[in-house]
Scaffold this motif. Structure first.
Motif, short mmCIF file in Angstrom:
data_model
loop_
_atom_site.label_atom_id
_atom_site.label_comp_id
_atom_site.label_asym_id
_atom_site.label_seq_id
_atom_site.Cartn_x
_atom_site.Cartn_y
_atom_site.Cartn_z
N MET A 184 -0.25 1.66 -4.77
CA MET A 184 -0.58 2.41 -5.97
C MET A 184 -1.35 3.69 -5.63
SD MET A 184 -1.69 -0.79 -8.42
CE MET A 184 -2.08 0.27 -9.81
N LEU A 185 -2.25 3.58 -4.65
CA LEU A 185 -3.02 4.76 -4.24
C LEU A 185 -2.10 5.82 -3.63
CD1 LEU A 185 -5.83 6.02 -3.92
CD2 LEU A 185 -5.97 4.92 -1.67
N THR A 186 -1.10 5.39 -2.88
CA THR A 186 -0.13 6.32 -2.31
C THR A 186 0.62 7.06 -3.41
OG1 THR A 186 0.15 4.92 -0.35
CG2 THR A 186 1.89 6.52 -0.81
N GLY A 187 1.06 6.31 -4.43
CA GLY A 187 1.74 6.94 -5.56
C GLY A 187 0.84 7.91 -6.30
N LEU A 188 -0.45 7.56 -6.41
CA LEU A 188 -1.39 8.43 -7.11
C LEU A 188 -1.62 9.73 -6.35
CD1 LEU A 188 -3.39 8.72 -9.48
CD2 LEU A 188 -5.11 7.61 -8.04
N ILE A 189 -1.77 9.62 -5.03
CA ILE A 189 -2.06 10.80 -4.21
C ILE A 189 -0.85 11.72 -4.11
CG2 ILE A 189 -2.64 11.59 -1.88
CD1 ILE A 189 -4.37 9.09 -1.60
N PHE A 190 0.29 11.14 -3.74
CA PHE A 190 1.48 11.96 -3.49
C PHE A 190 2.22 12.32 -4.78
CE2 PHE A 190 0.69 10.12 0.64
CZ PHE A 190 1.00 11.16 1.50
N GLY A 191 1.90 11.66 -5.86
CA GLY A 191 2.53 12.00 -7.13
C GLY A 191 1.75 13.01 -7.94
N TYR A 192 0.52 13.32 -7.50
CA TYR A 192 -0.31 14.22 -8.30
C TYR A 192 0.22 15.65 -8.26
CZ TYR A 192 -4.34 16.71 -10.13
OH TYR A 192 -5.15 17.53 -10.87
N TYR A 193 0.62 16.12 -7.08
CA TYR A 193 1.09 17.52 -6.98
C TYR A 193 2.33 17.76 -7.86
CZ TYR A 193 3.43 21.64 -5.13
OH TYR A 193 4.08 22.83 -5.02
N PRO A 194 3.37 16.92 -7.76
CA PRO A 194 4.51 17.15 -8.66
C PRO A 194 4.12 17.05 -10.13
CG PRO A 194 5.12 15.65 -6.89
CD PRO A 194 3.65 15.81 -6.83
N ALA A 195 3.22 16.09 -10.45
CA ALA A 195 2.80 15.95 -11.84
C ALA A 195 2.03 17.18 -12.32
CB ALA A 195 1.94 14.69 -11.98
N LYS A 196 1.18 17.71 -11.45
CA LYS A 196 0.43 18.92 -11.81
C LYS A 196 1.37 20.09 -12.01
CE LYS A 196 -3.32 21.90 -10.21
NZ LYS A 196 -4.31 22.17 -9.12
N ARG A 197 2.39 20.18 -11.15
CA ARG A 197 3.37 21.25 -11.28
C ARG A 197 4.13 21.14 -12.59
NH1 ARG A 197 8.00 22.63 -6.71
NH2 ARG A 197 9.03 24.31 -7.86
N ALA A 198 4.47 19.92 -12.98
CA ALA A 198 5.16 19.72 -14.25
C ALA A 198 4.27 20.07 -15.43
CB ALA A 198 5.64 18.27 -14.36
N GLY A 199 2.98 19.70 -15.33
CA GLY A 199 2.06 19.97 -16.44
C GLY A 199 1.78 21.45 -16.63
N ASN A 200 1.89 22.23 -15.56
CA ASN A 200 1.60 23.67 -15.65
C ASN A 200 2.82 24.52 -16.00
OD1 ASN A 200 -1.07 23.18 -14.97
ND2 ASN A 200 -0.73 23.50 -12.78
N MET A 201 3.93 23.87 -16.28
CA MET A 201 5.14 24.63 -16.62
C MET A 201 4.96 25.41 -17.92
SD MET A 201 8.52 22.36 -15.79
CE MET A 201 9.03 22.02 -14.11
N ASN A 202 5.54 26.58 -17.95
CA ASN A 202 5.56 27.36 -19.18
C ASN A 202 6.64 26.80 -20.09
OD1 ASN A 202 6.32 29.50 -21.10
ND2 ASN A 202 4.92 30.79 -19.91
N PRO A 203 6.29 26.40 -21.31
CA PRO A 203 7.28 25.76 -22.18
C PRO A 203 8.50 26.66 -22.49
CG PRO A 203 5.29 26.30 -23.38
CD PRO A 203 4.97 26.49 -21.96
N ILE A 204 8.29 27.98 -22.59
CA ILE A 204 9.41 28.87 -22.89
C ILE A 204 10.37 28.91 -21.71
CG2 ILE A 204 10.04 31.26 -23.40
CD1 ILE A 204 7.38 31.57 -24.81
N ASP A 205 9.83 29.05 -20.50
CA ASP A 205 10.69 29.06 -19.31
C ASP A 205 11.39 27.72 -19.13
OD1 ASP A 205 9.89 31.63 -18.81
OD2 ASP A 205 8.28 31.03 -17.43
N ALA A 206 10.68 26.62 -19.47
CA ALA A 206 11.27 25.31 -19.32
C ALA A 206 12.44 25.12 -20.29
CB ALA A 206 10.21 24.22 -19.56
N LEU A 207 12.29 25.64 -21.53
CA LEU A 207 13.37 25.49 -22.51
C LEU A 207 14.57 26.35 -22.15
CD1 LEU A 207 11.27 25.49 -25.81
CD2 LEU A 207 12.60 23.59 -24.87
N ARG A 208 14.35 27.45 -21.44
CA ARG A 208 15.45 28.32 -21.05
C ARG A 208 16.16 27.84 -19.76
NH1 ARG A 208 12.60 34.29 -21.82
NH2 ARG A 208 12.61 34.30 -24.13
N TYR A 209 15.55 26.84 -19.11
CA TYR A 209 16.10 26.41 -17.82
C TYR A 209 17.46 25.75 -18.01
CZ TYR A 209 16.53 24.01 -13.34
OH TYR A 209 16.98 23.56 -12.14
N GLU A 210 18.42 26.11 -17.19
CA GLU A 210 19.76 25.52 -17.26
C GLU A 210 19.96 24.60 -16.06
OE1 GLU A 210 21.84 25.70 -19.64
OE2 GLU A 210 20.75 27.19 -20.84
#
Length: 210
Positions: A184-210
């Protein structure tokens, strides 16, 4: 004892003798006294030789070997966790890329950065926990199979000792819990960066993504 029976060192059928002493006695001093007693008897004997074996020393050597094996296994396990964590991180990055529009829709509906981040962190932890659970089950199964094979070999190759030796597999509950916690700790550590990247996405750019 040999002189009382009228036996010379060459005639005796004694193969070994077990001598014990109290815990307060120094083992090195005891071995010196034993050697001083028997050495003159067997000094010129061409048939018999005297050797003193200290079980504590043998146990110390065995313990040292087991400690080295434990360290080696720990290093291998750490490398495996790192490799597995990098794999999970890559999987999460690909998953986020494929779900970019979903993230944009959620943000457009009012989801906060923390909500998106928590979602993907939980997914990474669940993935690692599932993998850890499968690994524990495989480990227990391998232990059972190895004990069966060892018992079979013992019965075939050393049947005279089989009744005195019992082989059983008893999985360690604390070890299992620690293994799952590290997963679980491995998932928490290595999953944080992708999760942070997803959380910081701009909603307008995300909706325009194809």
């Amino acid at each position: 004892m040999l002189e009382a029976k009228g036996l010379s060192p060459k005639e005796t059928i004694l193969h070994s003798a077990q001598i014990g002493w109290t815990s307060s006695c120094d083992s090195e001093t005891a071995k010196k006294y034993i050697n001083d007693y028997f050495e003159p008897i067997y000094r010129n004997n061409e048939v018999w030789r005297m050797n003193i074996y200290d079980e504590q020393e043998e146990m110390g050597m065995i313990t040292t070997v087991l400690n080295v094996i434990t360290i080696a296994i720990s290093i291998i396990a750490a490398i495996s966790l790192i490799v597995g964590g990098v794999g999970v991180m890559n999987i999460m990055l690909v998953s986020i890329l494929e779900r970019t529009r979903e993230i944009g829709v959620r943000k457009a509906l009012g989801a906060l950065n923390g909500d998106i981040r928590s979602q993907f962190v939980v997914e990474a932890v669940i993935i690692c926990l599932t993998g850890g659970t499968i690994g524990v089950l495989i480990g227990v199964l391998n232990g059972v199979l190895l004990s069966k094979v060892a018992a079979l070999l013992l019965n075939n190759m050393a049947a005279e000792y089989a009744e005195y030796i019992t082989l059983s597999v008893q999985p360690s509950i604390p070890a299992i819990i620690i293994s799952l916690a590290f997963s679980m700790l491995t998932g928490l550590i290595f999953g944080y960066y992708p999760a942070k990247r997803a959380g910081n996405m701009n909603p307008i750019d995300a909706l325009r993504y194809e």
